[in-house]
Design an enzyme around this catalytic site. Structure first.
Site, PDB file in Angstrom:
ATOM      1  N   HIS A 224       0.813  -1.282   0.097  1.00 16.68           N
ATOM      2  CA  HIS A 224       0.026   0.178  -0.112  1.00 16.68           C
ATOM      3  C   HIS A 224       0.823   1.187  -0.008  1.00 16.68           C
ATOM      4  O   HIS A 224       2.007   1.324   0.267  1.00 16.68           O
ATOM      5  CB  HIS A 224      -0.823  -0.160   1.200  1.00 16.68           C
ATOM      6  N   CYS A 240       3.643  -5.117   6.400  1.00 18.20           N
ATOM      7  CA  CYS A 240       3.060  -4.603   4.869  1.00 18.20           C
ATOM      8  C   CYS A 240       4.125  -4.069   4.117  1.00 18.20           C
ATOM      9  O   CYS A 240       5.082  -3.706   4.990  1.00 18.20           O
ATOM     10  CB  CYS A 240       2.066  -3.577   4.942  1.00 18.20           C
TER      11      CYS A 240
END
Length: 264
Positions: A224, A240
């Site tokens: 992201h 992440c």
């Protein structure tokens, strides 16, 4: 393309009728099972609330970058998963959509007599199961993503040719980004480009090895954007992979659901 991938693609193409037209995503060609041709689920971005974007850490255990193209099975219906081809009783059923509303897209690993072995979006990372070919909408995907944790880079390849490379942020020592092979199972428009996940987030099929719950989710990892550009190049995330926001927007254009992601 590797001999294994060539053989898999040949088996699948021999089992299905080729259908001309769009694949339901920004890349790849489409085939559909000859016995059933459901409407192809849209592989475009799914809008969600800003605080619903997935986060945390994890991944599979292969460590080898997949060859291109790969085969992805999509469906608009729930998917029964079996322990072995030919079994009568499923071991689990995957809903037609993910928790974030993305159409179900499963990366195909092998095919045998009307059955597909697929990479599952479940724990433990790298789990596979068997699904019936009947009713599946099959697509080839030429793109793949390779994340190098040591170099802290993300590379996108199209049929083996590098089309994008960017520096990234990765998991911290306390919540490292695991290595392995995954696929993109969610494409999310966060609705808040200046939020912690940037404009777009891509949920992967893996989960954190150390985080079992995060922001109401089950520790799913993803790729992201970020509202902290200074974090790029650092080991600071919950697992992440963070990319610059302009790169997140480019990934949204390039990657369909099911795109393989290898984290090394």
């Amino acid at each position: 393309m590797s001999r294994t991938r060539t053989h898999l693609l040949a088996l699948l193409l021999a089992s299905v009728t080729v259908v001309a037209g769009a694949c339901g995503g920004p890349a790849g060609s489409s085939t559909a099972a000859s016995t059933s041709a459901p409407t192809s689920p849209d592989a475009s971005t799914t809008s969600i609330a800003p605080d619903a974007t997935p986060s945390a850490a994890a991944v599979a255990d292969d460590g080898e970058s997949p060859a291109s193209p790969v085969v992805v099975a999509r469906t608009a219906a729930a998917v029964e998963v079996f322990a072995a081809p030919g079994d009568a009783t499923p071991v689990q059923t995957l809903p037609a959509t993910t928790e974030f509303g993305s159409a179900r897209a499963l990366l195909v690993e092998s095919a045998v007599d009307g059955w597909l072995e697929v990479l599952l979006p479940t724990r433990p990372n790298g789990s596979t199961g068997w699904i019936r070919l009947d009713g599946m909408d099959l697509h080839t995907v030429d793109h793949e993503v390779v994340v190098d944790l040591t170099a802290r880079t993300l590379t996108v390849l199209d049929a083996g040719v590098v089309v994008l490379e960017t520096p990234i942020a990765v998991g911290s020592d306390e919540s490292p980004t695991p290595t392995g092979r995954f696929s993109v199972v969610d494409k999310l428009d966060t609705g808040a480009a200046d939020g912690p996940y940037g404009p777009f987030a891509f949920g992967l099929s893996g989960h954190s090895d150390v985080i079992t719950e995060f922001a109401g989710g089950d520790g799913q990892i993803g790729i992201h954007g970020t509202n902290d550009p200074s974090s790029i190049g650092q080991a600071v995330s919950h697992g992440c992979v963070r990319v610059p926001n302009d790169v997140a927007a480019t990934l949204n254009d390039l990657l369909p659901l099911g795109t393989p992601v290898t984290i090394l």
